[in-house]
Design a protein around this motif. Structure first.
Motif, short mmCIF file in Angstrom:
data_model
loop_
_atom_site.label_atom_id
_atom_site.label_comp_id
_atom_site.label_asym_id
_atom_site.label_seq_id
_atom_site.Cartn_x
_atom_site.Cartn_y
_atom_site.Cartn_z
N ILE A 51 0.88 -1.21 0.17
CA ILE A 51 -0.15 -0.05 -0.23
C ILE A 51 1.01 1.12 -0.02
O ILE A 51 1.74 1.37 0.92
N ARG A 52 0.74 2.10 -0.92
CA ARG A 52 1.51 3.14 -1.30
C ARG A 52 3.02 3.00 -0.96
O ARG A 52 3.87 3.67 -0.65
N GLY A 53 3.39 1.72 -1.62
CA GLY A 53 4.78 1.51 -1.58
C GLY A 53 5.36 0.61 -0.15
O GLY A 53 6.47 0.07 -0.10
N PHE A 54 4.43 0.54 0.77
CA PHE A 54 4.84 -0.08 2.20
C PHE A 54 4.27 -1.57 1.83
O PHE A 54 3.38 -1.75 1.82
N THR A 55 5.39 -2.62 1.92
CA THR A 55 4.88 -3.82 2.12
C THR A 55 4.43 -4.07 3.57
O THR A 55 4.71 -3.33 4.38
N LEU A 56 3.72 -5.13 3.87
CA LEU A 56 3.39 -5.58 5.10
C LEU A 56 4.63 -5.67 6.20
O LEU A 56 4.49 -5.18 7.43
N ALA A 57 5.55 -6.39 5.92
CA ALA A 57 6.68 -6.47 6.36
C ALA A 57 7.38 -4.96 6.70
O ALA A 57 7.67 -4.74 8.01
N GLN A 58 7.29 -4.07 5.78
CA GLN A 58 8.13 -2.71 5.96
C GLN A 58 7.11 -1.86 6.83
O GLN A 58 7.51 -1.30 7.78
N MET A 59 5.69 -2.29 6.88
CA MET A 59 4.94 -1.43 7.82
C MET A 59 4.98 -2.11 9.04
O MET A 59 5.10 -1.15 10.37
N THR A 60 5.35 -3.21 9.48
CA THR A 60 5.36 -3.90 10.65
C THR A 60 6.76 -3.54 11.33
O THR A 60 6.68 -3.02 12.58
N THR A 61 7.73 -3.23 10.60
CA THR A 61 9.25 -2.63 11.09
C THR A 61 8.93 -1.30 11.27
O THR A 61 9.41 -0.75 12.25
N TYR A 62 8.20 -0.67 10.47
CA TYR A 62 8.00 0.91 10.82
C TYR A 62 7.33 1.16 12.16
O TYR A 62 7.64 2.06 12.78
N VAL A 63 6.24 0.40 12.34
CA VAL A 63 5.38 0.55 13.45
C VAL A 63 6.37 0.21 14.57
O VAL A 63 6.45 0.94 15.49
N ALA A 64 6.97 -0.80 14.44
CA ALA A 64 7.76 -1.23 15.77
C ALA A 64 8.70 -0.49 16.14
O ALA A 64 9.17 0.03 17.21
N VAL A 65 9.62 0.11 15.02
CA VAL A 65 10.74 1.11 14.97
C VAL A 65 10.45 2.21 15.57
O VAL A 65 11.02 3.07 16.52
N THR A 66 9.22 3.07 14.94
CA THR A 66 8.76 4.00 15.46
C THR A 66 8.34 4.25 16.80
O THR A 66 8.65 5.40 17.52
N TRP A 67 7.53 3.34 17.38
CA TRP A 67 7.13 3.44 18.66
C TRP A 67 8.32 3.10 19.70
O TRP A 67 8.28 3.92 20.75
#
Length: 264
Positions: A51-67
């Motif tokens: 979605i908008r260039g984010f794979t699910l794995a990237q999104m999961t990594t993004y959420v974890a790292v951001t928080w």
């Protein structure tokens, strides 16, 4: 004088050790929070690969790292300043042989180091064992992210200093503090990546300093920004860190001339 400010980092770090159990329990809370986001995004993705260039794995990594990064740069300098203005103790700070704002900055950094070592790092290890997170293998990415994380702290601390100094002008700043926190969480990309914002909102975010706190570092960490884009992101962070000094100094100079306290 420099050694005095460095001692402030050490003292605040030792003070935080008295409450370390709270941070150990916080790891569990953050892991649950990240898990909720994981299942939320998993349901949104469905059969879609990206979605908008984010794979699910990237999104999961993004959420974890951001928080988890939020644990490092988050602090309550604004509320500390507001409380000291309210009870009048800030007047004592004015006559002491140091810069009050620098004291707050270094105290916040000492707290951030504590959170980095005893919250963010072990917390990231825990969530990596639970969720499918893709960590970068290139050591350069880790180095860039470490530099960007320091800038994240500086920018967030500067915004907190500005908000806290609002207590010199407003008797009750609780609403202002809450509004600031909502703005940072939303426009920094903690709640939703800025790449998923509507066009006009994403364009607005580019003119605000909030994206430099969370979204830009996480974009580099997840591989969305590489090479020149990553360097440009660091440059933007540095620019905001310098630009925010101007309103801080102007506001601080004006605040010292109109100090009134409610409890002192």
């Amino acid at each position: 004088m420099t050694s005095m400010y460095l001692d402030l980092i050490r003292i605040r770090f030792l003070m935080m050790l008295a409450y370390r159990v709270n941070y150990y329990s916080g790891i569990v809370i953050y892991a649950v929070n990240i898990g909720a986001y994981f299942f939320f995004w998993h349901a949104i993705y469905g059969d879609q690969e990206a979605i908008r260039g984010f794979t699910l794995a990237q999104m999961t990594t993004y959420v974890a790292v951001t928080w988890m990064a939020r644990a490092f740069y988050f602090n309550n300098l604004d509320r500390e300043i507001a409380n000291e203005v309210r009870d009048g103790s800030v007047a004592i700070q004015f006559i002491r042989p140091y810069n009050y704002l620098l004291v707050k900055l270094f105290q916040g950094f000492g707290e951030g180091l504590f959170r980095l070592l005893l919250f963010m790092t072990p917390g990231l290890v825990v969530v990596c064992l639970i969720f499918p997170i893709e960590l970068p293998r290139d050591p350069v990415v880790w180095l860039l992210y470490a530099v960007m994380l320091v800038f994240s702290f500086i920018i967030n601390a500067e915004l907190n200093l500005l908000t806290g100094m609002g207590a010199f002008y407003i008797e009750n700043v609780d609403g202002l503090l809450r509004m600031k926190r909502v703005f940072i969480d939303l426009f920094s990309g903690v709640l939703v990546p800025i790449a998923l914002f509507p066009g006009w909102l994403a364009a607005l975010s580019e003119w605000l300093p909030f994206q430099a706190i969370a979204y830009l570092p996480s974009a580099v960490f997840t591989g969305r920004s590489t090479g020149d884009e990553a360097l440009a992101a660091i440059g933007l962070q540095a620019a905001w860190a310098v630009v925010l000094i101007i309103p801080i100094m102007l506001m601080w100079r004006a605040a010292r001339k109109r100090l009134f306290v409610q409890g002192g």
